[in-house]
Design a protein around this motif. Structure first.
Motif, short mmCIF file in Angstrom:
data_model
loop_
_atom_site.label_atom_id
_atom_site.label_comp_id
_atom_site.label_asym_id
_atom_site.label_seq_id
_atom_site.Cartn_x
_atom_site.Cartn_y
_atom_site.Cartn_z
N PHE A 243 0.82 -1.22 0.00
CA PHE A 243 0.00 0.00 0.00
C PHE A 243 0.85 1.26 0.00
CE2 PHE A 243 -1.84 3.47 2.51
CZ PHE A 243 -2.92 3.78 1.72
N ALA A 244 1.77 1.36 0.95
CA ALA A 244 2.52 2.61 1.13
C ALA A 244 3.30 2.99 -0.11
CB ALA A 244 3.46 2.49 2.33
N TYR A 263 -4.84 -0.68 -2.49
CA TYR A 263 -4.98 0.77 -2.69
C TYR A 263 -6.39 1.11 -3.18
CZ TYR A 263 -3.78 5.57 -3.86
OH TYR A 263 -3.73 6.94 -3.91
N TYR A 264 -6.95 0.26 -4.02
CA TYR A 264 -8.33 0.47 -4.49
C TYR A 264 -9.30 0.37 -3.33
CZ TYR A 264 -12.36 0.12 -7.63
OH TYR A 264 -13.56 0.33 -8.29
N LEU A 265 -9.05 -0.58 -2.44
CA LEU A 265 -9.87 -0.71 -1.23
C LEU A 265 -9.80 0.58 -0.40
CD1 LEU A 265 -9.57 -3.81 1.13
CD2 LEU A 265 -9.67 -1.51 2.06
N TYR A 266 -8.60 1.10 -0.24
CA TYR A 266 -8.42 2.34 0.51
C TYR A 266 -9.19 3.50 -0.14
CZ TYR A 266 -6.07 6.76 1.57
OH TYR A 266 -5.82 8.07 1.88
N GLN A 267 -9.11 3.59 -1.46
CA GLN A 267 -9.83 4.65 -2.16
C GLN A 267 -11.33 4.57 -1.93
OE1 GLN A 267 -8.33 4.03 -6.20
NE2 GLN A 267 -7.23 5.97 -6.07
N ALA A 269 -13.04 3.06 0.46
CA ALA A 269 -13.48 3.20 1.84
C ALA A 269 -13.19 4.57 2.42
CB ALA A 269 -12.83 2.11 2.71
N PHE A 270 -11.99 5.11 2.20
CA PHE A 270 -11.57 6.30 2.93
C PHE A 270 -11.51 7.57 2.09
CE2 PHE A 270 -9.74 2.64 5.15
CZ PHE A 270 -10.28 2.84 6.41
N GLN A 271 -11.54 7.43 0.77
CA GLN A 271 -11.61 8.62 -0.08
C GLN A 271 -13.03 8.86 -0.58
OE1 GLN A 271 -8.67 8.39 -3.22
NE2 GLN A 271 -6.96 8.77 -1.83
N PHE A 272 -13.70 7.79 -1.01
CA PHE A 272 -15.07 7.91 -1.53
C PHE A 272 -16.11 7.57 -0.48
CE2 PHE A 272 -12.75 6.32 -5.53
CZ PHE A 272 -12.26 7.59 -5.78
N HIS A 273 -15.68 7.12 0.70
CA HIS A 273 -16.56 6.83 1.84
C HIS A 273 -17.59 5.75 1.53
CE1 HIS A 273 -14.81 10.26 3.91
NE2 HIS A 273 -15.07 11.01 2.85
N HIS A 274 -17.21 4.78 0.70
CA HIS A 274 -18.04 3.60 0.45
C HIS A 274 -17.50 2.47 1.34
CE1 HIS A 274 -18.69 5.42 -3.82
NE2 HIS A 274 -19.48 5.99 -2.91
N PHE A 275 -17.80 2.58 2.63
CA PHE A 275 -17.21 1.64 3.58
C PHE A 275 -17.74 0.22 3.37
CE2 PHE A 275 -16.33 5.63 5.68
CZ PHE A 275 -15.04 5.43 6.15
N GLY A 276 -18.99 0.09 2.99
CA GLY A 276 -19.54 -1.24 2.75
C GLY A 276 -18.85 -1.93 1.58
N GLY A 278 -15.88 -1.11 0.46
CA GLY A 278 -14.50 -1.32 0.87
C GLY A 278 -14.36 -2.60 1.68
N ALA A 279 -15.32 -2.88 2.56
CA ALA A 279 -15.30 -4.13 3.31
C ALA A 279 -15.46 -5.32 2.39
CB ALA A 279 -16.41 -4.12 4.37
N THR A 280 -16.26 -5.18 1.35
CA THR A 280 -16.43 -6.27 0.39
C THR A 280 -15.12 -6.54 -0.35
OG1 THR A 280 -18.72 -5.55 0.08
CG2 THR A 280 -17.83 -7.08 -1.54
#
Length: 308
Positions: A243-244, A263-267, A269-276, A278-280
């Motif tokens: 990631f880093a 990194y896509y997961l991070y985007q 969940a934490f940039q677009f705020h689609h936490f659900g 992101g968890a998937t």
């Protein structure tokens, strides 16, 4: 009065605290901290991730709605996911092949009885203990368009590319930076395995007329194959969790050419705020890591020495 074993004299009742039960109790007490830690920090978070993947969680709006399998349906329809998985596979394959090959090559060289080998062992291992972020930031300055690497190429009359922004060089740059960072760890593991190979086997093979290539393939590789299995599993799992390096060097660009799954997961969940969602993606990443680890472990019987 009960005796020391816990039974009353003359009753014929077997003692409750037998040697076996006392040993079992000691064993359970010793594994309890690790067991509690695994439950609290592994199993419980994993269960929560699966639970969150069934919901749409909007932190900004303060909503937490059950959506069932909608997030998993989105995996199929996500237009970017195929490219992300392709970039992840490309990064993982490149990292694993280059890391293991270079680590084994360096270990063979540094296993020779030559002057200065201790110094070079330290040099090649030292990046492992350097801070990952500091290492990546230094390489970001070296690889940018007007950085140190292109400065050296310009001094030699060669015009260097924009390493971190070119379609054909961005992924290569990230892979090389990661290989140079961690190759020393696998090198040390290979070096320890090589030092455990009996020298008599090489001497006998040489007397029988076996060449360098034959000795390597018939003696070295089989006897260090358990270490090859260990390093391959560690490197594959590590390559899927990068990631880093992506965040500092390329931010997933150009386009999504270096956007790996983490990194896509991070985007999401934490940039677009689609936490659900992101968890998937986290569940998908866990499934991929578990599957690849299981495949490597099951295939060990075909090529790892002395495995049945």
């Amino acid at each position: 009065m009960p005796d020391r074993a816990g039974a009353r004299p003359g009753t014929g009742t077997p003692p409750f605290w037998t040697v076996r039960r006392r040993d079992n109790l000691v064993g359970y007490l010793l594994i309890t901290p690790q067991l509690v830690g695994s439950v609290l920090f592994v199993l419980l978070p994993l269960g929560l991730v699966v639970w969150y993947s069934l919901h749409e969680w909007n932190v900004l709006a303060g909503t937490f709605e059950f959506v069932g399998g909608e997030n998993y349906d989105r995996l199929v329809t996500d237009a970017n996911l195929r490219e992300v998985l392709g970039a992840t596979a490309l990064f993982s394959v490149g990292l694993v092949v280059l890391n293991l090959a270079l680590a084994l090559f360096l270990a063979i060289l540094l296993n020779q009885r030559l002057r200065g080998t201790a110094f070079f062992r330290t040099v090649f291992f030292s990046p492992v203990v350097v801070s990952l972020v500091a290492w990546t930031i230094v390489w970001q300055f070296l690889l940018q368009d007007d950085g140190g690497l292109n400065g050296l190429l310009a001094a030699a009359g060669v015009e260097g590319p924009n390493w971190l922004r070119g379609e054909g060089t961005a992924m290569l740059s990230v892979v090389v930076v990661q290989v140079l960072k961690n190759v020393g760890l696998n090198m040390v593991l290979f070096l320890a395995a090589l030092q455990g190979v009996p020298a008599q086997l090489y001497e006998a093979a040489e007397l029988d007329g076996a060449g360098v290539r034959t000795r390597f393939l018939r003696i070295t590789v089989p006897l260090i194959s358990p270490t090859i299995l260990l390093t391959s599993i560690i490197t594959v799992v590590g390559s899927l969790q990068v990631f880093a390096q992506i965040a500092v060097l390329t931010q997933g660009g150009p386009g999504v050419s270096t956007t790996v799954l983490v990194y896509y997961l991070y985007q999401q969940a934490f940039q677009f705020h689609h936490f659900g969602y992101g968890a998937t993606l986290s569940v998908l990443l866990f499934a991929i890591v578990a599957l690849l680890t299981l495949v490597q472990w099951r295939m060990r019987r075909r090529w790892v020495f002395n495995e049945t």
